[in-house]
Each structure stands twice: as C-alpha cells, then as structure tokens.
Design a protein around this motif. Structure first.
Motif, PDB file in Angstrom:
ATOM      1  N   LYS A  28     -49.449  63.198 140.303  1.00 45.02           N
ATOM      2  CA  LYS A  28     -48.219  62.736 140.913  1.00 45.02           C
ATOM      3  C   LYS A  28     -47.105  63.737 140.650  1.00 45.02           C
ATOM      4  O   LYS A  28     -47.072  64.383 139.618  1.00 45.02           O
ATOM      5  CB  LYS A  28     -47.822  61.383 140.318  1.00 45.02           C
ATOM      6  CG  LYS A  28     -48.886  60.338 140.466  1.00 45.02           C
ATOM      7  CD  LYS A  28     -48.420  59.292 141.396  1.00 45.02           C
ATOM      8  CE  LYS A  28     -49.399  58.151 141.371  1.00 45.02           C
ATOM      9  NZ  LYS A  28     -49.941  57.773 142.565  1.00 45.02           N
ATOM     10  N   THR A  29     -46.206  63.839 141.585  1.00 44.78           N
ATOM     11  CA  THR A  29     -45.038  64.670 141.338  1.00 44.78           C
ATOM     12  C   THR A  29     -44.114  63.903 140.406  1.00 44.78           C
ATOM     13  O   THR A  29     -44.060  62.679 140.414  1.00 44.78           O
ATOM     14  CB  THR A  29     -44.305  65.013 142.645  1.00 44.78           C
ATOM     15  OG1 THR A  29     -43.930  63.812 143.296  1.00 44.78           O
ATOM     16  CG2 THR A  29     -45.172  65.846 143.557  1.00 44.78           C
ATOM     17  N   SER A  30     -43.392  64.661 139.610  1.00 46.95           N
ATOM     18  CA  SER A  30     -42.497  64.055 138.638  1.00 46.95           C
ATOM     19  C   SER A  30     -41.058  64.341 139.028  1.00 46.95           C
ATOM     20  O   SER A  30     -40.717  65.445 139.445  1.00 46.95           O
ATOM     21  CB  SER A  30     -42.776  64.631 137.246  1.00 46.95           C
ATOM     22  OG  SER A  30     -41.858  64.122 136.323  1.00 46.95           O
ATOM     23  N   ASN A  31     -40.208  63.352 138.872  1.00 44.74           N
ATOM     24  CA  ASN A  31     -38.786  63.509 139.161  1.00 44.74           C
ATOM     25  C   ASN A  31     -37.981  63.840 137.912  1.00 44.74           C
ATOM     26  O   ASN A  31     -36.758  63.978 137.985  1.00 44.74           O
ATOM     27  CB  ASN A  31     -38.230  62.232 139.804  1.00 44.74           C
ATOM     28  CG  ASN A  31     -38.830  61.988 141.164  1.00 44.74           C
ATOM     29  OD1 ASN A  31     -39.096  62.920 141.916  1.00 44.74           O
ATOM     30  ND2 ASN A  31     -39.068  60.729 141.488  1.00 44.74           N
ATOM     31  N   VAL A  32     -38.655  63.968 136.786  1.00 52.60           N
ATOM     32  CA  VAL A  32     -37.970  64.263 135.528  1.00 52.60           C
ATOM     33  C   VAL A  32     -37.359  65.653 135.597  1.00 52.60           C
ATOM     34  O   VAL A  32     -37.982  66.604 136.073  1.00 52.60           O
ATOM     35  CB  VAL A  32     -38.958  64.159 134.337  1.00 52.60           C
ATOM     36  CG1 VAL A  32     -38.280  64.516 133.038  1.00 52.60           C
ATOM     37  CG2 VAL A  32     -39.551  62.771 134.262  1.00 52.60           C
ATOM     38  N   LYS A  90     -41.093  73.933 137.194  1.00 51.22           N
ATOM     39  CA  LYS A  90     -41.101  72.782 138.103  1.00 51.22           C
ATOM     40  C   LYS A  90     -41.136  73.347 139.515  1.00 51.22           C
ATOM     41  O   LYS A  90     -40.203  74.017 139.953  1.00 51.22           O
ATOM     42  CB  LYS A  90     -39.866  71.899 137.894  1.00 51.22           C
ATOM     43  CG  LYS A  90     -39.916  70.624 138.729  1.00 51.22           C
ATOM     44  CD  LYS A  90     -38.777  69.688 138.390  1.00 51.22           C
ATOM     45  CE  LYS A  90     -38.905  68.391 139.179  1.00 51.22           C
ATOM     46  NZ  LYS A  90     -37.777  67.479 138.896  1.00 51.22           N
ATOM     47  N   TYR A 137     -45.497  70.260 138.098  1.00 56.89           N
ATOM     48  CA  TYR A 137     -45.144  70.965 136.861  1.00 56.89           C
ATOM     49  C   TYR A 137     -46.297  71.838 136.377  1.00 56.89           C
ATOM     50  O   TYR A 137     -47.463  71.459 136.488  1.00 56.89           O
ATOM     51  CB  TYR A 137     -44.811  69.973 135.742  1.00 56.89           C
ATOM     52  CG  TYR A 137     -43.352  69.604 135.662  1.00 56.89           C
ATOM     53  CD1 TYR A 137     -42.456  70.400 134.955  1.00 56.89           C
ATOM     54  CD2 TYR A 137     -42.868  68.464 136.283  1.00 56.89           C
ATOM     55  CE1 TYR A 137     -41.115  70.058 134.870  1.00 56.89           C
ATOM     56  CE2 TYR A 137     -41.527  68.120 136.208  1.00 56.89           C
ATOM     57  CZ  TYR A 137     -40.656  68.925 135.499  1.00 56.89           C
ATOM     58  OH  TYR A 137     -39.329  68.599 135.422  1.00 56.89           O
ATOM     59  N   LEU A 157     -43.268  63.750 131.149  1.00 58.96           N
ATOM     60  CA  LEU A 157     -43.311  63.617 132.613  1.00 58.96           C
ATOM     61  C   LEU A 157     -43.296  62.147 132.972  1.00 58.96           C
ATOM     62  O   LEU A 157     -42.970  61.641 133.902  1.00 58.96           O
ATOM     63  CB  LEU A 157     -44.578  64.279 133.188  1.00 58.96           C
ATOM     64  CG  LEU A 157     -44.704  65.761 132.952  1.00 58.96           C
ATOM     65  CD1 LEU A 157     -45.996  66.288 133.556  1.00 58.96           C
ATOM     66  CD2 LEU A 157     -43.536  66.521 133.557  1.00 58.96           C
TER      67      LEU A 157
END
Length: 157
Positions: A28-32, A90, A137, A157
């Motif tokens: 999954k892509t992370s928005n952190v 990122k 990431y 993450l």
C-alpha cells in the motif's frame, strides 16, 4: 436446492479468500510524511539532524535528483572511512522504484570496491545491508542496527 446453496456458499468463500489475499499481499502507498519516518529511524540508530546530507550529496552518492521524488532523506557519517548510511525515499510513483534500486546497487558496489582489500569491517557491514521497498517508500541502510532501523521504518509507515 440444497446443492445450489452449497455451491453459492463455496463460490462466496472463494471470492472472500481471493479478496483477502489480494488486499494483504499488495503493498500500500503510505501518506506518512517522510520527515516523520526519518525521525523514527534516526532515533533507533542514534543519528540526528547533523547527519542529514544536503541534496547535492544525494546526487553525488546515488545520482538521484531529490526533486524527482516526493521526498528523500540521506543520513551520512561524518568520517569518510565510516560506511554507516541511511537512505529513505518517498516515491511520487511506484514505477520509480526500479531506478532507485539500481542507484542504490551502484552505490553499494562502488563502496564495496573502495573498501575491498583493507576495510574488512566496512565490507562486512556493506554486505549485510538492508534494502526494503514498501509501497511508495524505499529504505536502505548500512550499519549494525540495520534490522532494528528497518523495523522502525516499517512501523512508522
């Protein structure tokens, strides 16, 4: 009629299992924010803001332009004979992962060649590096605490 419902149940269970495996198995892509990730990793290895390299160092060491990515943080040692290094990138798009991995491999090969023959301790650290790609990431580290840092990376993450 009972047979008909049994088939429907089996089909629904199979669909549910497929959905679960696809959902769990995909990165999954992370928005952190990358700074949050970098702080968590830095805490584990005992590095601080003084160890963060300027953008030109990322270009020099890896041939990567930080502006091409959503964010990039490079921690470097103060001593040229020290190979401890952390790179966190990122990605804007997951398709960038391969080019970053190639750049990391080139850096690793270059360092191995530099220390080969006289830096046994450095070569051992380089060979036990950690490289992890999770969604958008990328994490790369050379150092004794690489596995602990990777754990912190994943948890952030």
């Amino acid at each position: 009629m009972k047979k008909y419902f049994s088939y429907i149940k089996i089909i629904l269970i199979v669909c549910l299992l497929v959905f679960i495996f696809v959902d769990v198995g995909s990165d999954k892509t992370s928005n952190v924010d990358i700074d949050t990730v970098a702080v968590q990793v830095a805490k584990v290895v005992g590095m601080d803001k003084e160890n963060i390299a300027e953008e030109r160092m990322l270009k020099r060491f890896y041939g990567l332009n930080p502006k091409d990515y959503e964010g990039a943080v490079l921690f470097v040692p103060k001593d040229n004979m020290d190979v401890h290094e952390i790179l966190i990138v990122k990605l804007r798009d997951e398709s960038q992962a391969e080019s970053v991995e190639i750049a990391i491999q080139k850096r690793l090969d270059s360092q191995l060649k530099s220390f080969e023959g006289y830096g046994a301790e450095q070569v051992a650290l380089l060979k036990s590096h950690v490289l992890d790609v999770k969604g958008n990431y990328i994490f790369y580290m050379v150092g004794e605490k690489a596995n602990d840092a990777e754990k912190a990376f994943l948890e952030s993450l």
